[in-house]
Design a protein around this motif. Structure first.
Motif, PDB file in Angstrom:
ATOM      1  N   ASP A 151      -4.604   5.011  10.877  1.00  0.00           N
ATOM      2  CA  ASP A 151      -3.435   5.757  10.402  1.00  0.00           C
ATOM      3  C   ASP A 151      -2.182   5.130  11.013  1.00  0.00           C
ATOM      4  N   SER A 183      -7.394   0.435   8.111  1.00  0.00           N
ATOM      5  CA  SER A 183      -8.361   1.524   8.233  1.00  0.00           C
ATOM      6  C   SER A 183      -7.877   2.597   9.209  1.00  0.00           C
ATOM      7  N   ARG A 240       0.859   4.878   9.910  1.00  0.00           N
ATOM      8  CA  ARG A 240       2.078   5.693   9.827  1.00  0.00           C
ATOM      9  C   ARG A 240       2.117   6.719  10.962  1.00  0.00           C
ATOM     10  N   ILE A 276       0.858  -1.179   0.000  1.00  0.00           N
ATOM     11  CA  ILE A 276       0.000   0.000   0.000  1.00  0.00           C
ATOM     12  C   ILE A 276       0.896   1.231   0.000  1.00  0.00           C
ATOM     13  N   PRO A 298       2.223   5.112  -0.004  1.00  0.00           N
ATOM     14  CA  PRO A 298       1.827   6.305   0.752  1.00  0.00           C
ATOM     15  C   PRO A 298       1.102   7.303  -0.139  1.00  0.00           C
ATOM     16  N   ALA A 299       0.409   8.257   0.485  1.00  0.00           N
ATOM     17  CA  ALA A 299      -0.310   9.267  -0.282  1.00  0.00           C
ATOM     18  C   ALA A 299       0.653  10.143  -1.081  1.00  0.00           C
ATOM     19  N   GLY A 300       1.849  10.402  -0.530  1.00  0.00           N
ATOM     20  CA  GLY A 300       2.829  11.216  -1.222  1.00  0.00           C
ATOM     21  C   GLY A 300       3.878  10.360  -1.900  1.00  0.00           C
ATOM     22  N   THR A 301       5.102  10.811  -1.834  1.00  0.00           N
ATOM     23  CA  THR A 301       6.208  10.092  -2.470  1.00  0.00           C
ATOM     24  C   THR A 301       6.792   9.055  -1.517  1.00  0.00           C
ATOM     25  N   THR A 306       5.918   2.792   2.853  1.00  0.00           N
ATOM     26  CA  THR A 306       5.046   1.851   2.143  1.00  0.00           C
ATOM     27  C   THR A 306       4.652   0.739   3.105  1.00  0.00           C
ATOM     28  N   PRO A 349       5.960   9.718   6.675  1.00  0.00           N
ATOM     29  CA  PRO A 349       4.775   9.741   5.798  1.00  0.00           C
ATOM     30  C   PRO A 349       4.987   8.983   4.499  1.00  0.00           C
TER      31      PRO A 349
END
Length: 229
Positions: free
Chosen positions: A99, A97, A101, A34, A36-39, A111, A108
């Protein structure tokens, strides 16, 4: 000749089409990443569900062989329901479900990689190296060790979960390890005859997540070793 030809054509039209070959079963992936939302920054958190479910009911006798024998059927039924509500994928879904991280103070860009197959419980403490083949430069693990339902005559009903976090940094030696229980009370599980069984199973998932929230809060306060230079 004309009649015979017509008969053959009719038979061919009436014949059912050949059945399409059955699709091959697709095995579930052993691990899922999965992003991350960013890099992504090269850090990885590997997550394993619990192999073991347990249920212990103690009455006024306070435990022991006689107490265990009196509640054996009830505990066997509870374990079956635990395994249904909190099978491997349900445990992973519940954790994803949250957070992870943020709760585990990871970067942030970490992975998250989930593993469908639980680790053998008996190896939980004996194996001191990475439990995956990953060579990530920044590597940590979250292992669910035990899922444990308890009913005690004095304290009532609760779900307890044993979690373990291990941080390896860039090598195969543990830099930080924290293993502890999270536990919270239950109101609906196990359901009695005529009660809403689905609501009781949903409660297990909710309390499982609450247990991790409790664990993560304590894990954040645990002392770390000085960073490697």
């Amino acid at each position: 000749m004309l009649i015979a030809s017509t008969s053959v054509a009719t038979a061919q039209e009436a014949a059912p089409p050949a059945a399409a070959p059955a699709p091959e079963a697709v095995a579930a992936p052993e691990s899922v990443a999965i992003a991350p939302a960013g890099t992504a920054d090269g850090c990885e958190l590997h997550v394993w569900p619990a192999e073991r479910m347990n249920s212990i009911t103690t009455g006024l006798l306070g435990g022991g062989l006689l107490d265990a024998a009196l509640h054996a059927n009830r505990d066997a039924s509870n374990k079956t329901m635990l395994a249904s509500a909190l099978d491997s994928q349900s445990q992973l879904d519940a954790l994803l479900s949250l957070d992870l991280r943020g709760m585990l103070k990871l970067s942030p860009g970490t992975t998250i990689i989930t593993h469908a197959m639980p680790l053998e419980r008996k190896t939980m403490n004996s194996v001191k190296t990475r439990r995956s083949s990953s060579q990530a430069k920044c590597y940590s693990e979250l292992i669910v060790a035990d899922v444990f339902y308890q009913k005690a005559a004095i304290y009532g009903r609760s779900l307890k979960t044993l979690f373990m976090v291990r941080d390896f940094g860039s090598d195969s030696k543990i830099d930080f390890e924290y293993k502890a229980w999270g536990g919270n009370g239950l109101k609906l599980f196990p359901p009695k005859e005529g009660e809403d069984a689905l609501a009781a199973l949903d409660e297990l998932v909710g309390v499982f997540k609450k247990n991790f929230d409790e664990y993560a809060g304590n894990e954040a306060k645990a002392p770390r070793k000085p960073e490697k230079i």
